[in-house]
Design a protein around this motif. Structure first.
Motif, mmCIF file in Angstrom:
data_model
loop_
_atom_site.group_PDB
_atom_site.id
_atom_site.type_symbol
_atom_site.label_atom_id
_atom_site.label_comp_id
_atom_site.label_asym_id
_atom_site.label_seq_id
_atom_site.Cartn_x
_atom_site.Cartn_y
_atom_site.Cartn_z
ATOM 1 N N GLY A 141 -111.694 56.431 -14.248
ATOM 2 C CA GLY A 141 -111.053 56.928 -13.041
ATOM 3 C C GLY A 141 -109.579 57.221 -13.199
ATOM 4 N N GLN A 142 -108.993 56.938 -14.357
ATOM 5 C CA GLN A 142 -107.572 57.176 -14.593
ATOM 6 C C GLN A 142 -107.375 58.189 -15.717
ATOM 7 O OE1 GLN A 142 -104.846 53.753 -13.951
ATOM 8 N NE2 GLN A 142 -106.591 52.507 -14.540
ATOM 9 N N THR A 143 -106.189 58.764 -15.773
ATOM 10 C CA THR A 143 -105.879 59.705 -16.840
ATOM 11 C C THR A 143 -105.142 58.992 -17.971
ATOM 12 O OG1 THR A 143 -103.696 60.328 -15.970
ATOM 13 C CG2 THR A 143 -105.619 61.517 -15.096
ATOM 14 N N LEU A 144 -105.084 59.653 -19.122
ATOM 15 C CA LEU A 144 -104.374 59.085 -20.270
ATOM 16 C C LEU A 144 -102.902 58.872 -19.954
ATOM 17 C CD1 LEU A 144 -105.957 61.300 -23.082
ATOM 18 C CD2 LEU A 144 -106.569 58.960 -22.495
ATOM 19 N N GLN A 145 -102.328 59.789 -19.175
ATOM 20 C CA GLN A 145 -100.918 59.650 -18.820
ATOM 21 C C GLN A 145 -100.694 58.473 -17.882
ATOM 22 O OE1 GLN A 145 -99.626 63.414 -17.244
ATOM 23 N NE2 GLN A 145 -99.394 64.358 -19.262
ATOM 24 N N GLU A 146 -101.592 58.289 -16.932
ATOM 25 C CA GLU A 146 -101.418 57.217 -15.945
ATOM 26 C C GLU A 146 -101.446 55.838 -16.588
ATOM 27 O OE1 GLU A 146 -103.426 59.399 -12.029
ATOM 28 O OE2 GLU A 146 -104.628 58.074 -13.319
ATOM 29 N N VAL A 147 -102.265 55.651 -17.604
ATOM 30 C CA VAL A 147 -102.369 54.326 -18.239
ATOM 31 C C VAL A 147 -101.430 54.190 -19.439
ATOM 32 C CG1 VAL A 147 -104.748 54.050 -17.500
ATOM 33 C CG2 VAL A 147 -104.288 55.027 -19.752
ATOM 34 N N ASP A 148 -100.682 55.262 -19.768
ATOM 35 C CA ASP A 148 -99.827 55.262 -20.959
ATOM 36 C C ASP A 148 -100.647 54.852 -22.182
ATOM 37 O OD1 ASP A 148 -97.678 55.517 -22.624
ATOM 38 O OD2 ASP A 148 -96.595 53.768 -21.875
ATOM 39 N N PHE A 149 -101.671 55.656 -22.466
ATOM 40 C CA PHE A 149 -102.676 55.327 -23.469
ATOM 41 C C PHE A 149 -102.050 55.051 -24.834
ATOM 42 C CE2 PHE A 149 -106.021 56.157 -26.527
ATOM 43 C CZ PHE A 149 -107.153 55.638 -25.917
ATOM 44 N N ARG A 150 -101.060 55.838 -25.208
ATOM 45 C CA ARG A 150 -100.471 55.695 -26.542
ATOM 46 C C ARG A 150 -99.830 54.323 -26.729
ATOM 47 N NH1 ARG A 150 -96.180 60.088 -28.566
ATOM 48 N NH2 ARG A 150 -95.110 59.351 -26.705
ATOM 49 N N SER A 151 -99.142 53.848 -25.699
ATOM 50 C CA SER A 151 -98.517 52.529 -25.803
ATOM 51 C C SER A 151 -99.552 51.415 -25.712
ATOM 52 C CB SER A 151 -97.480 52.352 -24.690
ATOM 53 O OG SER A 151 -96.451 53.314 -24.805
ATOM 54 N N MET A 152 -100.592 51.616 -24.901
ATOM 55 C CA MET A 152 -101.589 50.574 -24.692
ATOM 56 C C MET A 152 -102.394 50.284 -25.952
ATOM 57 S SD MET A 152 -104.678 50.439 -21.855
ATOM 58 C CE MET A 152 -103.557 50.344 -20.477
ATOM 59 N N PHE A 153 -102.745 51.348 -26.713
ATOM 60 C CA PHE A 153 -103.635 51.170 -27.855
ATOM 61 C C PHE A 153 -103.035 51.593 -29.195
ATOM 62 C CE2 PHE A 153 -106.449 51.886 -24.174
ATOM 63 C CZ PHE A 153 -107.142 50.693 -24.197
ATOM 64 N N GLN B 83 -104.250 64.772 -18.503
ATOM 65 C CA GLN B 83 -104.379 64.844 -17.050
ATOM 66 C C GLN B 83 -105.828 64.858 -16.585
ATOM 67 O OE1 GLN B 83 -102.074 68.215 -15.728
ATOM 68 N NE2 GLN B 83 -100.225 67.535 -16.794
ATOM 69 N N ILE B 84 -106.773 64.624 -17.507
ATOM 70 C CA ILE B 84 -108.194 64.613 -17.153
ATOM 71 C C ILE B 84 -108.603 63.194 -16.765
ATOM 72 C CG2 ILE B 84 -110.531 64.949 -18.031
ATOM 73 C CD1 ILE B 84 -109.424 67.052 -19.933
ATOM 74 N N PRO B 85 -109.109 62.977 -15.547
ATOM 75 C CA PRO B 85 -109.600 61.635 -15.180
ATOM 76 C C PRO B 85 -110.768 61.244 -16.088
ATOM 77 C CG PRO B 85 -109.320 63.016 -13.230
ATOM 78 C CD PRO B 85 -109.194 63.917 -14.413
ATOM 79 N N LEU C 229 -114.234 59.522 -26.830
ATOM 80 C CA LEU C 229 -112.855 59.839 -27.202
ATOM 81 C C LEU C 229 -112.756 59.872 -28.717
ATOM 82 C CD1 LEU C 229 -110.816 57.457 -24.834
ATOM 83 C CD2 LEU C 229 -111.727 59.727 -24.342
ATOM 84 N N LEU C 230 -112.191 60.949 -29.245
ATOM 85 C CA LEU C 230 -111.856 61.017 -30.658
ATOM 86 C C LEU C 230 -110.365 60.730 -30.767
ATOM 87 C CD1 LEU C 230 -112.860 61.658 -33.535
ATOM 88 C CD2 LEU C 230 -112.158 64.015 -33.142
ATOM 89 N N MET C 231 -110.019 59.657 -31.499
ATOM 90 C CA MET C 231 -108.644 59.182 -31.509
ATOM 91 C C MET C 231 -108.088 59.147 -32.933
ATOM 92 S SD MET C 231 -108.869 55.983 -28.822
ATOM 93 C CE MET C 231 -109.776 54.968 -29.971
ATOM 94 N N ALA C 232 -106.810 59.444 -33.052
ATOM 95 C CA ALA C 232 -106.064 59.164 -34.271
ATOM 96 C C ALA C 232 -105.290 57.877 -34.011
ATOM 97 C CB ALA C 232 -105.103 60.313 -34.595
ATOM 98 N N VAL C 233 -105.583 56.841 -34.783
ATOM 99 C CA VAL C 233 -105.084 55.509 -34.447
ATOM 100 C C VAL C 233 -103.996 55.064 -35.414
ATOM 101 C CG1 VAL C 233 -107.323 54.901 -33.491
ATOM 102 C CG2 VAL C 233 -106.816 54.280 -35.847
ATOM 103 N N GLY C 234 -103.114 54.205 -34.905
ATOM 104 C CA GLY C 234 -102.080 53.607 -35.725
ATOM 105 C C GLY C 234 -102.616 52.473 -36.572
ATOM 106 N N SER C 235 -101.782 51.956 -37.446
ATOM 107 C CA SER C 235 -102.220 50.946 -38.411
ATOM 108 C C SER C 235 -102.635 49.635 -37.749
ATOM 109 C CB SER C 235 -101.098 50.675 -39.418
ATOM 110 O OG SER C 235 -99.913 50.263 -38.743
ATOM 111 N N ASP C 236 -102.074 49.321 -36.582
ATOM 112 C CA ASP C 236 -102.400 48.044 -35.937
ATOM 113 C C ASP C 236 -103.383 48.211 -34.782
ATOM 114 O OD1 ASP C 236 -100.724 49.363 -34.198
ATOM 115 O OD2 ASP C 236 -99.595 47.578 -33.623
#
Length: 575
Positions: free
Chosen positions: A307-319, A339-341, A348-355
């Motif tokens: 129900g939330q967008t990537l921007q609303e949850v600050d996805f990059r910082s969260m994960f 901006q897509i709920p 989700l296809l993600m490019a992830v950081g080392s941690d």
């Protein structure tokens, strides 16, 4: 007047649930609060519903299942079930998932097999995933602990009738129903489409990469200062620098000569990069590097992202990850990804950081489909002790030597003492929404009774079916529950349908047990659309299914299942 107001409030609750605009937990607890405010239930009664012993048993079972999810048994099985011919592999997968789902949480069973099925390339995952999800439902209806729906019905039975249902009381109808439906499911599985897993090259089509040329005025300045954070339709995902990846990219990151900037989003809007001097687009030289940190996941039904967008949850910082692409069913979503709920079941296809793997909220939010990450598993000794403890608890409860709640509580204590589970993990994965929904629903049922709405409902049901007999009323309660489970969720359907079934049985003056079972089996009869049951949502996007795929398989399965339930239940539990 108050009686009709209560009935209208239940209709309004149902409308909200069907619309999907309000989360079920919010809708149920708000209405329970309104009943408390208007005196339909008192404070002591309301609080007592949230501490219902059968509801507490359900919560304990789900928490104990967290340890069972991490045993290597399910992964070991998944590697061996898919051998041989596709038809026999499908049958083995369905049979195994049904047996396991009779005793384990079916969501955990599907999650364990989901990754292995999605990663293998011998059989199209789309030929296996719907049968896996449906078979887990068929196994779940055979025991008290097989599905949360049965335990929800048990909570209502204890609250309304003062008795609890037995461990294998569901088996008398559930096993023959499951066997009859199993054959139809195996037959219809052959009509499913062939969708093989996406190759790496297909996943990399989400990317747009550009080299930073020597002498560019972008060099030595931050991402934000260069205006690379506010591109129309594109998002700077990561930077390749000297053979290593910087992902995700912070706004203060300084650009260096020779950097490769990797963008995602609407890659057709490449013209947005033309205004940056010294950026040179190139082909796919960085493909091998980019593929090293790609992870594909499915958003779980427990996720806070729904129900939330990537921007609303600050996805990059969260994960510490950037989303490269989103797929819903068989369709890749385009446009501004941020901006897509999001919905439960989205891929989700993600490019992830080392941690990335160190983040503690991964299990709650995602089911892993592919990538180099692995779930933390129990050791062989821990696995055998956990399984032995669980089997002992189920056996003692079935023999009525130790109540299920007592056994699960002792097992939970042992898992905590042995550090198989931790208090932090229990807090993180506590099924808060389910607890709130069921506790509130029990309070609503009490409000229906106190207001006289339950009696009015019983009179209406008796009048509606007076010329057709109690069996017609039984069918009506089952079909009502089935309709609810297809339009809302299975647990919410059971919570809404139980008061109707209970009052109908009282109105006809018959044994309520067949009506209770009609609600239990009807609430699990979600075979037509993917949105009413969590395991369907889990397989919807990984299988790249359409709504038509579920209808093509689900309609004959639903008809067979319903006919079997309606014929067998009155024979086993006579009126």
């Amino acid at each position: 007047m108050m009686t009709w107001a209560v009935l209208l409030s239940i209709v309004g609750l149902l409308a909200l649930l069907i619309s999907g605009r309000v989360r079920p937990a919010i809708a149920f607890v708000s209405l329970a609060g309104a009943y408390l405010l208007f005196g339909l239930v008192d404070t002591a009664t309301l609080l007592r519903q949230y501490t219902n012993p059968a509801l507490a048993t359900l919560i304990l079972l789900l928490l104990v299942s967290l340890a069972l999810e991490r045993t290597p048994l399910l992964d070991w099985l998944s590697q061996r079930l898919l051998r041989g011919r596709p038809s026999s592999a499908t049958a083995r997968l369905m049979g195994t998932s049904a047996v396991l789902s009779a005793f384990l949480n079916n969501t955990a069973v599907v999650a364990a097999f989901l990754g292995a099925i999605s990663r293998q390339t011998r059989i199209a995952p789309s030929r296996l995933l719907i049968p896996l999800s449906y078979a887990s439902i068929l196994g779940g209806v055979t025991t008290l602990v097989g599905t949360s729906t049965n335990l929800v019905v048990n909570s209502f039975a204890l609250s309304s009738a003062g008795f609890e249902l037995g461990m294998f009381q569901f088996s008398l109808v559930g096993i023959p129903v499951a066997l009859l439906t199993f054959g139809v499911l195996l037959w219809r599985a052959q009509s499913l489409p062939h969708h093989m897993p996406e190759a790496t090259a297909d996943k990399l089509s989400y990317f747009l990469a550009a080299d930073l040329q020597p002498g560019s005025e972008l060099i030595g300045r931050s991402i934000e200062a260069n205006g690379l954070r506010s591109l129309e339709g594109l998002y700077l995902l990561e930077i390749e620098r000297g053979g290593r990846l910087i992902s995700p990219v912070g706004p203060e990151e300084i650009l260096h000569e020779g950097d490769t900037l990797v963008f995602t989003g609407e890659v057709r809007k490449v013209q947005a990069l033309q205004r940056f001097p010294g950026l040179k687009l190139f082909g796919h030289q960085a493909d091998a590097l980019l593929a090293t940190n790609l992870v594909e996941v499915v958003i779980s039904h427990e996720s806070e992202l729904a129900g939330q967008t990537l921007q609303e949850v600050d996805f990059r910082s969260m994960f510490n990850a950037g989303v490269v692409g989103i797929r819903r069913g068989g369709k890749r979503l385009e446009g501004q990804l941020g901006q897509i709920p999001l919905r439960t079941g989205d891929c989700l296809l993600m490019a992830v950081g080392s941690d990335f793997r160190q983040h503690r909220n991964l299990d709650r939010n995602f089911h892993l489909l592919s990538g180099s990450l692995t779930r933390p598993q129990l050791s062989r000794r821990e696995s055998w002790l956990t399984l032995a403890g669980f089997v002992s608890v189920i056996g003692l409860a079935a023999a009525e030597w130790l109540p299920l709640f007592h056994g699960l509580l002792l097992l939970m204590g042992g898992l905590l003492l042995g550090r198989v589970l931790s208090p932090a993990e229990l807090r993180r994965r506590f099924p808060f929404e389910l607890w709130v929904i069921i506790g509130s629903a029990l309070a609503l049922a009490q409000g229906l009774e106190n207001s006289g709405a339950a009696d009015l409902l019983a009179q209406g049901m008796q009048h509606l079916f007076s010329g057709h007999g109690v069996y017609a009323a039984f069918i009506g309660c089952y079909l009502l529950t089935l309709l609810l489970t297809e339009t809302v969720t299975n647990n919410a359907a059971a919570a809404l349908a139980f008061p109707v079934a209970w009052t109908t049985a009282q109105a006809f003056g018959v044994d309520p047990m067949p009506f209770i079972m009609a609600v239990a089996y009807g609430a699990s009869a979600c075979f037509l659309i993917p949105y009413g049951y969590q395991t369907h949502l889990m397989v919807y996007s990984p299988g790249r299914y359409s709504m038509g795929d579920f209808l093509r398989v689900g309609l004959p399965v639903s008809l067979t299942y319903s006919a079997a339930v309606l014929l067998i239940t009155p024979l086993v539990f006579p009126f």
